[in-house]
Design a protein around this motif. Structure first.
Motif, PDB file in Angstrom:
ATOM      1  N   PHE A  71       0.868  -1.595   0.414  1.00 55.16           N
ATOM      2  CA  PHE A  71       0.241  -0.190  -0.109  1.00 55.16           C
ATOM      3  C   PHE A  71       0.553   1.463  -0.168  1.00 55.16           C
ATOM      4  N   LEU A  75       0.925   3.987  -2.633  1.00 55.10           N
ATOM      5  CA  LEU A  75       0.550   5.661  -2.514  1.00 55.10           C
ATOM      6  C   LEU A  75       1.973   6.630  -3.596  1.00 55.10           C
ATOM      7  N   ARG A  78       1.249   6.839  -7.384  1.00 57.27           N
ATOM      8  CA  ARG A  78       0.180   8.216  -7.104  1.00 57.27           C
ATOM      9  C   ARG A  78       0.376   9.561  -6.785  1.00 57.27           C
ATOM     10  N   LEU A 202      -5.129   4.217  -7.236  1.00 55.75           N
ATOM     11  CA  LEU A 202      -5.020   3.686  -6.120  1.00 55.75           C
ATOM     12  C   LEU A 202      -6.160   2.698  -5.920  1.00 55.75           C
ATOM     13  N   THR A 207      -6.383  -3.433  -2.422  1.00 55.77           N
ATOM     14  CA  THR A 207      -4.929  -2.662  -1.203  1.00 55.77           C
ATOM     15  C   THR A 207      -6.099  -3.546  -0.010  1.00 55.77           C
ATOM     16  N   MET A 259      -3.298  -3.207  -8.388  1.00 58.33           N
ATOM     17  CA  MET A 259      -1.781  -2.934  -7.863  1.00 58.33           C
ATOM     18  C   MET A 259      -1.144  -3.780  -7.796  1.00 58.33           C
TER      19      MET A 259
END
Length: 485
Positions: A71, A75, A78, A202, A207, A259
């Protein structure tokens, strides 16, 4: 200075700064995996708490770190890797200060969990930021230095924690991070270039599935040795975590923009290096966890003395890993990684054969040296293989996935080898400890042999490829979107 030399020196300067910043940040995050282990008796005297509470001062960090790694990488892709790296570093530094000032065991555990959150955001972005700053032909050498520093941090955690606890105070195992973090924050803002994953967004369902699955698996592994593998909570965590991870794989196989694209695992290079990394950390973490106790509890060394005697193992990455990085630039990472893993396995097997209740240091020394060389040969080329096995815009999530697997491997290694140790021996006497240690080390050695076999499945570098050229099994993609704000 000519205009050409000025143009050449600017990228070199950015690469050096990126190496320093990412290596120190990686050292801080990796160090905190095992730095608490030798300080637990002192923490218990000061803050109280049951044995389970003390275990959570280690596990709370490992749990949040492993669960949120992918995750954190997403982040960064992104919202900007430099921006999120700075945010993660700030959280980690603040949580380190909170841990140092914790008035009770509960607040210490909470601070350790927040530390893990910061590390999970910061750690996977160290490799992507370094990759963006370094030319492809030089990445093996730079990864070698980065790998040396990170390998030293993992292996020297018990030494640093024990030395600070013995000679200063256990609080300083956390205070140590604060000046380093405060120094890195402005340097990261001024010296690192911003970069993003191209088209990154995301993936909320992915996630949640990945984080929930990793939480269940790591929680079950952490609690298994203490609560028993048939405990209802442990079984629920392991089965539920496995089911969520299976759901994550199924979802990611069908989602338009997942992801972690499952197609990455169709690459033998990506699959091989991740399998090798997982298995390597199973064997290494479990071995360090038990051997640090063996040197203190059985052979009678103080924490500092035990750490100093492990230096041929723990200090070897600083000497050998840069050479390993240069070798991987010349001949490819696969043979260097495989050789390192087989040497690590040989060292663990040798240690198992000579471990006794009164073993001399001279008898142990060859095993420590062999293991140290093996670990050093693994870390540098492994980083290069991970980053070169995917497209540039996927390097962030590839780094996060690899780090997550390493953390899960570390938790699994401690759990499995502790269980073998408990089944075959125990803490009742020096001989009982050795009776449990030997089969655990043999198991660790066998697992690292499997890691070497996995490394051999990685495709060899194509003939004629230049230094640092990746052995990709896919078409190249556009370069990283980078700015220098």
């Amino acid at each position: 200075m000519s205009q050409q030399s000025a143009q050449d020196s600017a990228p070199r300067g950015r690469a050096v700064w990126a190496l320093v910043i990412t290596s120190v940040a990686g050292f801080m995050a990796a160090l905190d995996n095992l730095v608490v282990t030798t300080a637990l008796p002192s923490i218990r005297r000061d803050l109280g708490g049951a044995l389970d509470d003390l275990e959570w001062t280690v596990s709370a960090y490992t749990l949040t770190f492993a669960v949120l790694l992918m995750f954190g990488a997403a982040l960064g892709d992104r919202f900007g890797r430099r921006r999120l790296f700075i945010a993660g570093l700030a959280v980690f530094t603040g949580a380190s200060a909170a841990a140092a000032m914790a008035p009770g065991i509960g607040s210490l555990i909470a601070a350790r969990a927040v530390q893990g959150v910061g590390a999970a955001v910061m750690m996977p972005l160290t490799l992507t930021l370094l990759t963006a700053a370094v030319p492809a032909a030089k990445r093996g050498t730079m990864y070698g230095i980065w790998g040396a520093v990170n390998g030293l941090a993992v292996a020297s955690g018990p030494l640093i924690g024990g030395s600070l606890t013995e000679h200063v105070s256990w609080h300083w195992i956390f205070w140590l991070n604060v000046p380093l973090g405060l120094a890195l924050l402005p340097l990261a803002r001024l010296r690192l270039a911003e970069s993003h994953g191209v088209g990154a967004r995301l993936d909320a369902p992915g996630t949640l599935l990945a984080s929930g699955g990793l939480f269940g698996i790591v929680y079950g592994l952490v609690r298994g040795p203490a609560d028993g593998w048939t405990d209802s909570v442990v079984l629920t965590a392991l089965i539920g975590g496995g089911a969520l991870l299976a759901g994550f794989v199924l979802y990611s196989s069908r989602a338009a923009a997942p992801m972690l694209p499952m197609r990455l695992f169709r690459s033998r290079a990506f699959s091989g290096i991740n399998a090798a990394s997982l298995l390597m950390f199973v064997g290494m973490f479990g071995s360090i966890f038990l051997l640090s106790q063996y040197m203190q509890g059985v052979l009678g060394y103080s924490p500092t003395e035990a750490g100093l005697r492990m230096l041929p193992w723990t200090g070897m990455p600083m000497l050998v890993a840069p050479i390993a990085g240069m070798l991987s630039d010349r001949i490819g990472g696969r043979p260097v990684v495989a050789a390192g893993l087989f040497l690590q396995a040989a060292g663990l097997g040798y240690m198992a054969s000579v471990a006794t209740a009164d073993a001399s240091y001279a008898v142990q020394l060859p095993a420590l040296i062999i293991s140290g060389i093996g670990m050093a040969l693994f870390f540098a080329p492994a980083a290069n293989l991970v980053m070169s096995s995917v497209r540039p815009q996927e390097q962030g999530i590839a780094s996060g996935a690899n780090n997550a697997l390493r953390e899960v491997g570390g938790a699994l290694g401690i759990a499995v080898m502790s269980s073998i140790f408990s089944a075959q021996g125990g803490y009742e006497s020096a001989q009982s400890f050795v009776d449990g240690l030997r089969p655990a080390l043999v198991t660790g050695s066998a697992v690292v042999v499997l890691a070497g076999v996995a490394a051999l499945l990685i495709p060899a570098r194509r003939k004629g490829a230049g230094q640092g050229a990746p052995a990709l099994e896919q078409a190249p993609a556009p370069v990283l979107e980078t700015t220098t704000r």
